[in-house]
Design an enzyme around this catalytic site. Structure first.
Site, PDB file in Angstrom:
ATOM      1  N   ARG A   1       6.028 -19.951  59.248  1.00  0.00           N
ATOM      2  CA  ARG A   1       6.847 -21.165  59.326  1.00  0.00           C
ATOM      3  C   ARG A   1       5.998 -22.428  59.140  1.00  0.00           C
ATOM      4  O   ARG A   1       6.339 -23.481  59.673  1.00  0.00           O
ATOM      5  CB  ARG A   1       7.609 -21.245  60.651  1.00  0.00           C
ATOM      6  CG  ARG A   1       8.599 -20.114  60.849  1.00  0.00           C
ATOM      7  CD  ARG A   1       9.697 -20.501  61.825  1.00  0.00           C
ATOM      8  NE  ARG A   1      10.688 -19.443  61.951  1.00  0.00           N
ATOM      9  CZ  ARG A   1      10.958 -18.810  63.082  1.00  0.00           C
ATOM     10  NH1 ARG A   1      10.328 -19.115  64.185  1.00  0.00           N
ATOM     11  NH2 ARG A   1      11.889 -17.869  63.111  1.00  0.00           N
TER      12      ARG A   1
ATOM     13  N   ARG B   1      10.202 -27.141  59.272  1.00  0.00           N
ATOM     14  CA  ARG B   1      10.762 -28.041  60.272  1.00  0.00           C
ATOM     15  C   ARG B   1       9.805 -28.946  61.017  1.00  0.00           C
ATOM     16  O   ARG B   1      10.223 -29.955  61.561  1.00  0.00           O
ATOM     17  CB  ARG B   1      11.551 -27.201  61.260  1.00  0.00           C
ATOM     18  CG  ARG B   1      10.749 -26.022  61.812  1.00  0.00           C
ATOM     19  CD  ARG B   1      11.654 -24.865  62.152  1.00  0.00           C
ATOM     20  NE  ARG B   1      10.881 -23.868  62.890  1.00  0.00           N
ATOM     21  CZ  ARG B   1      11.400 -23.041  63.756  1.00  0.00           C
ATOM     22  NH1 ARG B   1      12.679 -23.083  64.013  1.00  0.00           N
ATOM     23  NH2 ARG B   1      10.654 -22.160  64.371  1.00  0.00           N
TER      24      ARG B   1
ATOM     25  N   ARG C   1      14.783 -32.219  52.643  1.00  0.00           N
ATOM     26  CA  ARG C   1      15.911 -31.351  53.010  1.00  0.00           C
ATOM     27  C   ARG C   1      17.137 -32.140  53.451  1.00  0.00           C
ATOM     28  O   ARG C   1      18.211 -31.566  53.681  1.00  0.00           O
ATOM     29  CB  ARG C   1      15.498 -30.451  54.183  1.00  0.00           C
ATOM     30  CG  ARG C   1      15.032 -29.039  53.895  1.00  0.00           C
ATOM     31  CD  ARG C   1      16.095 -28.033  53.549  1.00  0.00           C
ATOM     32  NE  ARG C   1      17.339 -28.062  54.325  1.00  0.00           N
ATOM     33  CZ  ARG C   1      17.527 -27.460  55.479  1.00  0.00           C
ATOM     34  NH1 ARG C   1      16.552 -26.771  56.054  1.00  0.00           N
ATOM     35  NH2 ARG C   1      18.689 -27.522  56.098  1.00  0.00           N
TER      36      ARG C   1
ATOM     37  N   ASP D   1      14.642 -17.527  53.676  1.00  0.00           N
ATOM     38  CA  ASP D   1      15.159 -17.107  54.972  1.00  0.00           C
ATOM     39  C   ASP D   1      15.464 -15.623  54.878  1.00  0.00           C
ATOM     40  O   ASP D   1      15.786 -15.128  53.786  1.00  0.00           O
ATOM     41  CB  ASP D   1      16.429 -17.881  55.332  1.00  0.00           C
ATOM     42  CG  ASP D   1      16.879 -17.575  56.763  1.00  0.00           C
ATOM     43  OD1 ASP D   1      16.443 -18.282  57.682  1.00  0.00           O
ATOM     44  OD2 ASP D   1      17.631 -16.590  56.971  1.00  0.00           O
TER      45      ASP D   1
ATOM     46  N   TYR E   1      21.291  -8.637  62.916  1.00  0.00           N
ATOM     47  CA  TYR E   1      22.127  -9.802  62.610  1.00  0.00           C
ATOM     48  C   TYR E   1      23.502  -9.373  62.093  1.00  0.00           C
ATOM     49  O   TYR E   1      24.533  -9.915  62.480  1.00  0.00           O
ATOM     50  CB  TYR E   1      21.454 -10.691  61.551  1.00  0.00           C
ATOM     51  CG  TYR E   1      20.474 -11.681  62.120  1.00  0.00           C
ATOM     52  CD1 TYR E   1      20.909 -12.698  62.977  1.00  0.00           C
ATOM     53  CD2 TYR E   1      19.125 -11.631  61.810  1.00  0.00           C
ATOM     54  CE1 TYR E   1      20.021 -13.623  63.508  1.00  0.00           C
ATOM     55  CE2 TYR E   1      18.224 -12.544  62.331  1.00  0.00           C
ATOM     56  CZ  TYR E   1      18.678 -13.544  63.179  1.00  0.00           C
ATOM     57  OH  TYR E   1      17.798 -14.455  63.704  1.00  0.00           O
TER      58      TYR E   1
END
Length: 327
Positions: A10, A14, A23, A59, A134
């Protein structure tokens, strides 16, 4: 290399102001499908931190979206699946992935390898167990009750689900390697929820299928999961060349569990980066000292970069590891 290589899970994303800027107003899944944007986001931490590898910005649910599943990434929640997979009939929705389904991946990796030059690009995919959890839960889950109910209650359905996901994942990684990725990481975020016997019986065959499928390409294969201290030996058995270790097990102990013939990746606790620089350096030395006798070591965090992390702390960490391990 002249020093221990460093990259961070990562690292793209973010925590970087430049990421938040590019983004802005673009939903997560859409941003994964725009080659120019993926290229820019993947390159940002390489420029800023001088890490030794780029990790492809994507992702884990991208290949599932690409085969037409109704899912979305909800801010602050994560991937949410409109209709969870709970029955044999639901399996029909999991068709095979083709390279054409993810042509934007091929395009983005072409752009990236041209820009990166000698810096390796690591391809990336979610592992079958985590994707299955998921799909079966319908979103993130603390206890994985629906997942485990299927795994224990209908082992044949479970095995078929994981086998289909292994094929989809293998294709997704193959597309990345053929486009120019120089290593791949299989990311099993949730597999730490399992006991070793369950992993061996219900997960290892599917993960091994993915690693076997990409083995002929000869690129290094990395396998990482969270909370997997008890599973490290089995994860190595699944077929990776490099086993990622979270921060809960020191690297010298992890090496004993994994056994010979594998390199290790890790494993500074990401939360350490919120402490003062001296404390970060002290903990980093502990990781490097524990790694001293390993067959191979890639320095990384024990999980991903946290959203509120100071990017400068990461830049300093890269420089510190490079200086400390200079040969």
């Amino acid at each position: 290399m002249p020093h221990t290589p460093v990259w961070f899970m990562r690292q793209a994303g973010r925590s970087l102001p430049e990421y938040l800027k590019v983004r802005e107003g673009i939903p997560m899944l859409e941003s994964c499908m725009r080659p120019e944007l993926v290229t820019e986001i993947t390159l940002q931490p390489v420029r800023r931190h001088k890490v030794d590898a780029a990790i492809y910005f994507s992702d884990i649910v991208v290949p599932l979206k690409a085969i037409g599943l109704d899912l979305d990434i909800k801010p602050g929640i994560g991937p949410v699946v409109a209709e969870p997979i709970r029955s044999r009939a639901d399996l029909a929705r999991l068709r095979a992935l083709t390279p054409d389904d993810v042509s934007y991946v091929t395009e983005a990796i072409g752009l990236l390898t041209a820009e990166l030059g000698s810096t390796p690009l690591i391809g990336f995919a979610g592992a079958p167990f985590t994707l299955a959890s998921y799909l079966v839960e319908g979103g993130p889950s603390r206890n994985h009750e629906h997942t485990k109910a299927m795994m224990y209650g209908d082992p044949e359905l479970w095995a078929e689900l994981l086998d289909r996901l292994a094929d989809i994942t293998a294709t997704f990684l193959t597309v990345q390697i053929e486009a120019g990725a120089s290593a791949v990481q299989l990311f099993d975020s949730w597999v730490g929820a399992l006991a070793p016997a369950d992993y061996r019986r219900s997960v290892l065959p599917a993960s091994a299928k993915v690693f076997d499928a990409v083995a002929p390409y000869g690129v290094p294969r990395i396998h990482f999961g969270v909370g997997t201290g008890e599973l490290l030996g089995l994860m190595g058995e699944a077929g990776a060349d490099v086993v990622g270790v979270d921060w809960r097990v020191p690297l010298d102990e992890a090496a004993r569990r994994v056994g010979p013939g594998k390199a290790l990746q890790g494993n500074l606790d990401p939360a350490v980066l919120f402490a003062p620089t001296e404390a970060v350096e002290a903990k980093t030395r502990e990781v490097l000292d524990a790694a001293a006798g390993l067959e191979g070591h890639v320095f990384n965090l024990g999980h991903g970069v946290l959203p509120t992390m100071d990017p400068d702390a990461l830049t300093r960490l890269v420089e510190y590891v490079h200086t400390r391990t200079a040969r």
